[in-house]
Design a protein around this motif. Structure first.
Motif, PDB file in Angstrom:
ATOM      1  N   UNK A  35       0.824  -1.064  -0.136  1.00  0.00           N
ATOM      2  CA  UNK A  35       0.152  -0.019   0.039  1.00  0.00           C
ATOM      3  C   UNK A  35       0.711   1.166   0.141  1.00  0.00           C
ATOM      4  N   UNK A  36       0.283   2.242  -0.654  1.00  0.00           N
ATOM      5  CA  UNK A  36       1.395   3.407  -0.886  1.00  0.00           C
ATOM      6  C   UNK A  36       1.466   4.290   0.236  1.00  0.00           C
ATOM      7  N   UNK A  37       2.643   4.793   0.669  1.00  0.00           N
ATOM      8  CA  UNK A  37       2.962   5.474   2.016  1.00  0.00           C
ATOM      9  C   UNK A  37       3.012   7.019   1.518  1.00  0.00           C
ATOM     10  N   UNK A  38       3.034   7.978   2.277  1.00  0.00           N
ATOM     11  CA  UNK A  38       3.270   9.436   1.987  1.00  0.00           C
ATOM     12  C   UNK A  38       2.451  10.041   0.970  1.00  0.00           C
ATOM     13  N   UNK A  39       1.217   9.651   0.906  1.00  0.00           N
ATOM     14  CA  UNK A  39       0.364  10.071   0.022  1.00  0.00           C
ATOM     15  C   UNK A  39       0.119  11.515   0.137  1.00  0.00           C
ATOM     16  N   UNK A  40      -0.135  11.916   1.282  1.00  0.00           N
ATOM     17  CA  UNK A  40      -0.432  13.288   1.802  1.00  0.00           C
ATOM     18  C   UNK A  40       0.629  14.244   2.529  1.00  0.00           C
ATOM     19  N   UNK A  41       1.875  13.497   2.369  1.00  0.00           N
ATOM     20  CA  UNK A  41       3.018  14.242   3.008  1.00  0.00           C
ATOM     21  C   UNK A  41       3.372  15.293   2.148  1.00  0.00           C
ATOM     22  N   UNK A  46      -3.706  19.093   3.986  1.00  0.00           N
ATOM     23  CA  UNK A  46      -4.342  17.546   4.258  1.00  0.00           C
ATOM     24  C   UNK A  46      -3.877  16.952   5.378  1.00  0.00           C
ATOM     25  N   UNK A  47      -2.502  17.134   5.814  1.00  0.00           N
ATOM     26  CA  UNK A  47      -1.907  16.565   6.748  1.00  0.00           C
ATOM     27  C   UNK A  47      -2.808  17.060   8.196  1.00  0.00           C
ATOM     28  N   UNK A  48      -2.917  18.337   8.433  1.00  0.00           N
ATOM     29  CA  UNK A  48      -3.582  18.824   9.412  1.00  0.00           C
ATOM     30  C   UNK A  48      -4.868  18.262   9.588  1.00  0.00           C
ATOM     31  N   UNK A  49      -5.890  18.109   8.418  1.00  0.00           N
ATOM     32  CA  UNK A  49      -7.070  17.545   8.324  1.00  0.00           C
ATOM     33  C   UNK A  49      -7.163  16.166   8.882  1.00  0.00           C
ATOM     34  N   UNK A  50      -6.141  15.426   8.513  1.00  0.00           N
ATOM     35  CA  UNK A  50      -5.781  14.073   8.765  1.00  0.00           C
ATOM     36  C   UNK A  50      -5.427  13.809  10.171  1.00  0.00           C
ATOM     37  N   UNK A  51      -4.713  14.886  10.828  1.00  0.00           N
ATOM     38  CA  UNK A  51      -4.200  14.716  12.179  1.00  0.00           C
ATOM     39  C   UNK A  51      -5.350  15.083  13.071  1.00  0.00           C
ATOM     40  N   UNK A 105      -7.639   1.209  12.257  1.00  0.00           N
ATOM     41  CA  UNK A 105      -7.292   0.919  11.099  1.00  0.00           C
ATOM     42  C   UNK A 105      -6.983   2.577  10.295  1.00  0.00           C
ATOM     43  N   UNK A 106      -8.264   3.347  10.769  1.00  0.00           N
ATOM     44  CA  UNK A 106      -8.090   4.624  10.064  1.00  0.00           C
ATOM     45  C   UNK A 106      -6.814   5.600  10.595  1.00  0.00           C
ATOM     46  N   UNK A 107      -6.539   5.349  11.894  1.00  0.00           N
ATOM     47  CA  UNK A 107      -5.500   5.902  12.546  1.00  0.00           C
ATOM     48  C   UNK A 107      -3.921   5.533  11.978  1.00  0.00           C
ATOM     49  N   UNK A 108      -3.958   4.307  11.705  1.00  0.00           N
ATOM     50  CA  UNK A 108      -2.684   3.647  10.920  1.00  0.00           C
ATOM     51  C   UNK A 108      -2.627   4.310   9.570  1.00  0.00           C
ATOM     52  N   UNK A 109      -3.790   4.200   8.808  1.00  0.00           N
ATOM     53  CA  UNK A 109      -3.851   4.812   7.602  1.00  0.00           C
ATOM     54  C   UNK A 109      -3.279   6.287   7.488  1.00  0.00           C
ATOM     55  N   UNK A 110      -3.665   6.911   8.531  1.00  0.00           N
ATOM     56  CA  UNK A 110      -3.453   8.637   8.590  1.00  0.00           C
ATOM     57  C   UNK A 110      -1.814   8.742   8.999  1.00  0.00           C
ATOM     58  N   UNK A 115       2.753  10.370   7.225  1.00  0.00           N
ATOM     59  CA  UNK A 115       3.884  10.001   7.775  1.00  0.00           C
ATOM     60  C   UNK A 115       4.213  10.941   8.940  1.00  0.00           C
ATOM     61  N   UNK A 116       3.088  11.130   9.742  1.00  0.00           N
ATOM     62  CA  UNK A 116       3.416  12.052  10.952  1.00  0.00           C
ATOM     63  C   UNK A 116       2.901  11.263  11.892  1.00  0.00           C
ATOM     64  N   UNK A 117       3.492  11.350  12.991  1.00  0.00           N
ATOM     65  CA  UNK A 117       3.369  10.261  14.100  1.00  0.00           C
ATOM     66  C   UNK A 117       2.235  10.374  15.187  1.00  0.00           C
ATOM     67  N   UNK A 118       1.261  11.559  14.746  1.00  0.00           N
ATOM     68  CA  UNK A 118       0.058  11.643  15.507  1.00  0.00           C
ATOM     69  C   UNK A 118      -0.790  10.418  15.296  1.00  0.00           C
ATOM     70  N   UNK A 119      -1.090   9.796  14.064  1.00  0.00           N
ATOM     71  CA  UNK A 119      -1.768   8.701  13.661  1.00  0.00           C
ATOM     72  C   UNK A 119      -1.287   7.622  14.415  1.00  0.00           C
ATOM     73  N   UNK A 120       0.095   7.374  14.259  1.00  0.00           N
ATOM     74  CA  UNK A 120       0.539   6.283  15.014  1.00  0.00           C
ATOM     75  C   UNK A 120       0.440   6.278  16.544  1.00  0.00           C
ATOM     76  N   UNK A 121       0.543   7.399  17.023  1.00  0.00           N
ATOM     77  CA  UNK A 121       0.139   7.473  18.648  1.00  0.00           C
ATOM     78  C   UNK A 121      -1.258   7.332  18.843  1.00  0.00           C
ATOM     79  N   UNK A 122      -2.372   7.680  17.985  1.00  0.00           N
ATOM     80  CA  UNK A 122      -3.873   7.469  18.328  1.00  0.00           C
ATOM     81  C   UNK A 122      -4.102   6.029  17.952  1.00  0.00           C
TER      82      UNK A 122
END
Length: 154
Positions: A35-41, A46-51, A105-110, A115-122
């Motif tokens: 699956x592709x990484x960094x689509x919104x990097x 978009x990063x702010x909205x995802x976070x 799943x949504x947080x991992x995808x975010x 590629x910001x750790x906010x999604x990983x922490x969530x």
């Protein structure tokens, strides 16, 4: 009745394991670059909205998944006859696991999209919250107030 309880616990454990398997599978798919990484990097908006979406999803779904289950037990499930109570217990357990799985799943995808750790922490918080939902026979008996069934000699 003992057979039905064991069957229900086995099903709930399988569904709980599925939560972990799907979460780890998604992480594996991203890590293996299937699956592709960094689509919104690089896209600050978009990063702010995802976070923000990740944080709000986590803040809403973790308490909801834990609280809705306990409210359903105290207000509805414990007053039902045992066969219906077991079905309702299973349904509410599945709802709780589905809410946690969705957030995970949504947080991992975010995380992988931005590629910001906010999604990983969530996602980590959701996985830690899932540890409060581990199904077991003792938990089932305790939550449905069936401790006398497990120990008929007492």
């Amino acid at each position: 009745m003992e057979k039905e309880l064991k069957r229900l616990v086995r099903i709930l454990k399988g569904e709980y394991a599925l939560l972990w398997i799907l979460t780890l599978l998604l992480a594996g798919l991203y890590e293996c670059e299937i699956l592709p990484q960094g689509l919104l990097a690089g896209n600050a908006q978009a990063e702010y909205i995802m976070q923000v979406a990740s944080i709000l999803l986590t803040v809403c779904l973790i308490p909801l998944s834990l609280r809705i289950f306990s409210l359903s037990l105290t207000r509805y499930v414990t007053g039902l006859p045992l066969p219906k109570a077991l079905k309702s217990y299973r349904r509410w357990s599945e709802v709780r696991i589905a809410l946690l799985l969705t957030a995970s799943l949504i947080n991992l995808s975010a995380y992988y999209w931005t590629m910001d750790t906010t999604g990983l922490l969530c996602a980590g918080m959701v996985i830690i919250a899932s540890l409060f939902c581990i199904p077991s026979k003792e938990r089932l008996l305790n939550e449905l107030h069936l401790s006398d069934i497990s120990n008929p000699d007492e």
